[in-house]
Write a protein that holds these residues in place. Structure first.
Motif, PDB file in Angstrom:
ATOM      1  N   ASP A  73       0.840  -1.192   0.000  1.00 26.03           N
ATOM      2  CA  ASP A  73       0.000   0.000   0.000  1.00 26.03           C
ATOM      3  C   ASP A  73       0.877   1.245   0.000  1.00 26.03           C
ATOM      4  OD1 ASP A  73      -3.143   0.551   0.772  1.00 26.03           O
ATOM      5  OD2 ASP A  73      -1.796   2.190   1.345  1.00 26.03           O
ATOM      6  N   SER A  74       0.337   2.336  -0.550  1.00 21.35           N
ATOM      7  CA  SER A  74       1.114   3.578  -0.639  1.00 21.35           C
ATOM      8  C   SER A  74       1.397   4.183   0.736  1.00 21.35           C
ATOM      9  CB  SER A  74       0.376   4.604  -1.507  1.00 21.35           C
ATOM     10  OG  SER A  74      -0.914   4.842  -0.982  1.00 21.35           O
ATOM     11  N   ASP A  75       0.615   3.795   1.737  1.00 17.98           N
ATOM     12  CA  ASP A  75       0.869   4.311   3.082  1.00 17.98           C
ATOM     13  C   ASP A  75       1.956   3.528   3.807  1.00 17.98           C
ATOM     14  OD1 ASP A  75      -2.007   2.870   4.873  1.00 17.98           O
ATOM     15  OD2 ASP A  75      -0.280   1.961   3.908  1.00 17.98           O
ATOM     16  N   ARG A  76       2.493   2.496   3.129  1.00 14.76           N
ATOM     17  CA  ARG A  76       3.643   1.718   3.612  1.00 14.76           C
ATOM     18  C   ARG A  76       3.341   0.824   4.805  1.00 14.76           C
ATOM     19  NH1 ARG A  76       8.317   5.023   5.260  1.00 14.76           N
ATOM     20  NH2 ARG A  76       6.765   6.125   6.485  1.00 14.76           N
ATOM     21  N   THR A  77       2.086   0.755   5.251  1.00 20.08           N
ATOM     22  CA  THR A  77       1.791  -0.024   6.451  1.00 20.08           C
ATOM     23  C   THR A  77       1.111  -1.343   6.170  1.00 20.08           C
ATOM     24  OG1 THR A  77      -0.357   1.050   6.747  1.00 20.08           O
ATOM     25  CG2 THR A  77       1.549   2.088   7.814  1.00 20.08           C
ATOM     26  N   THR A  78       0.766  -1.602   4.923  1.00 21.73           N
ATOM     27  CA  THR A  78      -0.004  -2.806   4.608  1.00 21.73           C
ATOM     28  C   THR A  78       0.555  -3.480   3.359  1.00 21.73           C
ATOM     29  OG1 THR A  78      -1.975  -1.690   5.474  1.00 21.73           O
ATOM     30  CG2 THR A  78      -2.321  -3.722   4.239  1.00 21.73           C
ATOM     31  N   VAL A  79       0.564  -4.799   3.402  1.00 23.56           N
ATOM     32  CA  VAL A  79       0.905  -5.596   2.223  1.00 23.56           C
ATOM     33  C   VAL A  79      -0.304  -6.464   1.901  1.00 23.56           C
ATOM     34  CG1 VAL A  79       2.384  -7.411   1.284  1.00 23.56           C
ATOM     35  CG2 VAL A  79       3.376  -5.585   2.682  1.00 23.56           C
ATOM     36  N   TYR A  80      -0.669  -6.499   0.634  1.00 24.41           N
ATOM     37  CA  TYR A  80      -1.862  -7.214   0.211  1.00 24.41           C
ATOM     38  C   TYR A  80      -1.509  -8.463  -0.593  1.00 24.41           C
ATOM     39  CZ  TYR A  80      -4.103  -2.733   1.250  1.00 24.41           C
ATOM     40  OH  TYR A  80      -4.537  -1.590   1.856  1.00 24.41           O
ATOM     41  N   LEU A  81      -2.428  -9.420  -0.545  1.00 29.46           N
ATOM     42  CA  LEU A  81      -2.375 -10.562  -1.458  1.00 29.46           C
ATOM     43  C   LEU A  81      -3.743 -10.647  -2.119  1.00 29.46           C
ATOM     44  CD1 LEU A  81      -0.686 -12.941  -2.540  1.00 29.46           C
ATOM     45  CD2 LEU A  81      -1.832 -14.381  -0.816  1.00 29.46           C
ATOM     46  N   GLU A  82      -3.811 -10.238  -3.375  1.00 26.98           N
ATOM     47  CA  GLU A  82      -5.033 -10.318  -4.151  1.00 26.98           C
ATOM     48  C   GLU A  82      -5.090 -11.700  -4.789  1.00 26.98           C
ATOM     49  OE1 GLU A  82      -7.108  -7.503  -4.506  1.00 26.98           O
ATOM     50  OE2 GLU A  82      -8.580  -8.847  -5.426  1.00 26.98           O
ATOM     51  N   MET A  83      -6.167 -12.429  -4.506  1.00 26.44           N
ATOM     52  CA  MET A  83      -6.288 -13.812  -4.980  1.00 26.44           C
ATOM     53  C   MET A  83      -7.513 -13.927  -5.882  1.00 26.44           C
ATOM     54  SD  MET A  83      -5.355 -15.885  -1.473  1.00 26.44           S
ATOM     55  CE  MET A  83      -6.861 -15.393  -0.633  1.00 26.44           C
ATOM     56  N   ASN A  84      -7.292 -14.302  -7.127  1.00 28.62           N
ATOM     57  CA  ASN A  84      -8.370 -14.445  -8.092  1.00 28.62           C
ATOM     58  C   ASN A  84      -8.458 -15.877  -8.603  1.00 28.62           C
ATOM     59  OD1 ASN A  84      -8.997 -11.565  -8.131  1.00 28.62           O
ATOM     60  ND2 ASN A  84      -7.096 -11.300  -9.285  1.00 28.62           N
ATOM     61  N   SER A  85      -9.571 -16.188  -9.220  1.00 31.49           N
ATOM     62  CA  SER A  85      -9.791 -17.530  -9.788  1.00 31.49           C
ATOM     63  C   SER A  85      -9.460 -18.622  -8.777  1.00 31.49           C
ATOM     64  CB  SER A  85      -8.945 -17.703 -11.051  1.00 31.49           C
ATOM     65  OG  SER A  85      -9.269 -16.733 -12.013  1.00 31.49           O
ATOM     66  N   LEU A  86      -9.961 -18.450  -7.581  1.00 27.75           N
ATOM     67  CA  LEU A  86      -9.653 -19.395  -6.509  1.00 27.75           C
ATOM     68  C   LEU A  86     -10.271 -20.757  -6.784  1.00 27.75           C
ATOM     69  CD1 LEU A  86     -10.058 -16.922  -3.566  1.00 27.75           C
ATOM     70  CD2 LEU A  86      -7.998 -18.242  -4.029  1.00 27.75           C
ATOM     71  N   ASN A  87      -9.575 -21.790  -6.385  1.00 34.03           N
ATOM     72  CA  ASN A  87     -10.082 -23.154  -6.519  1.00 34.03           C
ATOM     73  C   ASN A  87      -9.879 -23.889  -5.193  1.00 34.03           C
ATOM     74  OD1 ASN A  87      -7.438 -24.678  -6.585  1.00 34.03           O
ATOM     75  ND2 ASN A  87      -7.125 -23.313  -8.348  1.00 34.03           N
ATOM     76  N   PRO A  88     -10.516 -25.031  -5.027  1.00 30.45           N
ATOM     77  CA  PRO A  88     -10.439 -25.739  -3.739  1.00 30.45           C
ATOM     78  C   PRO A  88      -9.011 -26.038  -3.285  1.00 30.45           C
ATOM     79  CG  PRO A  88     -12.248 -26.607  -5.014  1.00 30.45           C
ATOM     80  CD  PRO A  88     -11.531 -25.647  -5.906  1.00 30.45           C
ATOM     81  N   ASP A  89      -8.078 -26.175  -4.226  1.00 33.00           N
ATOM     82  CA  ASP A  89      -6.684 -26.436  -3.853  1.00 33.00           C
ATOM     83  C   ASP A  89      -6.034 -25.240  -3.147  1.00 33.00           C
ATOM     84  OD1 ASP A  89      -5.914 -28.433  -6.807  1.00 33.00           O
ATOM     85  OD2 ASP A  89      -6.769 -28.993  -4.864  1.00 33.00           O
ATOM     86  N   ASP A  90      -6.668 -24.090  -3.212  1.00 28.79           N
ATOM     87  CA  ASP A  90      -6.143 -22.906  -2.527  1.00 28.79           C
ATOM     88  C   ASP A  90      -6.589 -22.845  -1.069  1.00 28.79           C
ATOM     89  OD1 ASP A  90      -6.824 -21.195  -5.576  1.00 28.79           O
ATOM     90  OD2 ASP A  90      -4.832 -21.772  -4.835  1.00 28.79           O
ATOM     91  N   THR A  91      -7.437 -23.772  -0.657  1.00 30.21           N
ATOM     92  CA  THR A  91      -7.887 -23.808   0.728  1.00 30.21           C
ATOM     93  C   THR A  91      -6.710 -24.087   1.654  1.00 30.21           C
ATOM     94  OG1 THR A  91     -10.121 -24.536   0.164  1.00 30.21           O
ATOM     95  CG2 THR A  91      -9.334 -25.058   2.385  1.00 30.21           C
ATOM     96  N   ALA A  92      -6.517 -23.196   2.617  1.00 30.44           N
ATOM     97  CA  ALA A  92      -5.375 -23.315   3.520  1.00 30.44           C
ATOM     98  C   ALA A  92      -5.441 -22.208   4.562  1.00 30.44           C
ATOM     99  CB  ALA A  92      -4.055 -23.204   2.737  1.00 30.44           C
ATOM    100  N   VAL A  93      -4.592 -22.329   5.564  1.00 26.39           N
ATOM    101  CA  VAL A  93      -4.332 -21.201   6.455  1.00 26.39           C
ATOM    102  C   VAL A  93      -3.208 -20.394   5.819  1.00 26.39           C
ATOM    103  CG1 VAL A  93      -3.580 -20.467   8.737  1.00 26.39           C
ATOM    104  CG2 VAL A  93      -5.065 -22.474   8.505  1.00 26.39           C
TER     105      VAL A  93
END
Length: 127
Positions: A73-93
């Protein structure tokens, strides 16, 4: 001590999207290389996406390339993970992790030299 907190997880249908956030109680994260890891039931934890402290370098696991995007983020305090086209194999902690500013994304995503870990957040992909 750096306390990392993940947010944005939950239940999503296959094909859907989620955005995870990693923050450190308002402290700037641009002094640290940041990585996203995940651990599915019965499997080892694996590096999913990593970003250097400057944001200039990123690395993705082959299984998520072209679907996931890591950014700061431009405010330098946050990092994002944008996840698209999710499938059941992405299920996890999913875990947020940090290394020092000179840790490379390659090293961090191997799990080597991780200095701090978040507690993790569950992402479930199911219909």
């Amino acid at each position: 001590q750096l306390q990392l907190v993940e947010s944005g997880g939950g239940l999503v249908q296959p094909g859907g999207s989620l955005r995870l956030s990693c923050a450190a109680s308002g402290r700037p994260l641009d002094f640290y290389a940041i990585g996203w890891f995940r651990q599915a039931p019965g499997k080892q934890r694996e590096g999913v996406a990593c970003i250097s402290s400057s944001g200039a370098s990123v690395k993705y696991h082959n299984a998520v390339k072209d679907r996931f995007t890591v950014s700061r983020d431009s405010d330098r305090t946050t990092v994002y993970l944008e996840m698209n086209s999710l499938n059941p194999d992405d299920t996890a902690v999913y875990f947020c992790a940090a290394g020092t500013s000179d840790t490379t994304v390659h090293t961090l995503c191997q799990g080597t030299l991780v200095r701090w870990w978040g507690q993790g957040i569950l992402v479930t992909v199911s219909s």
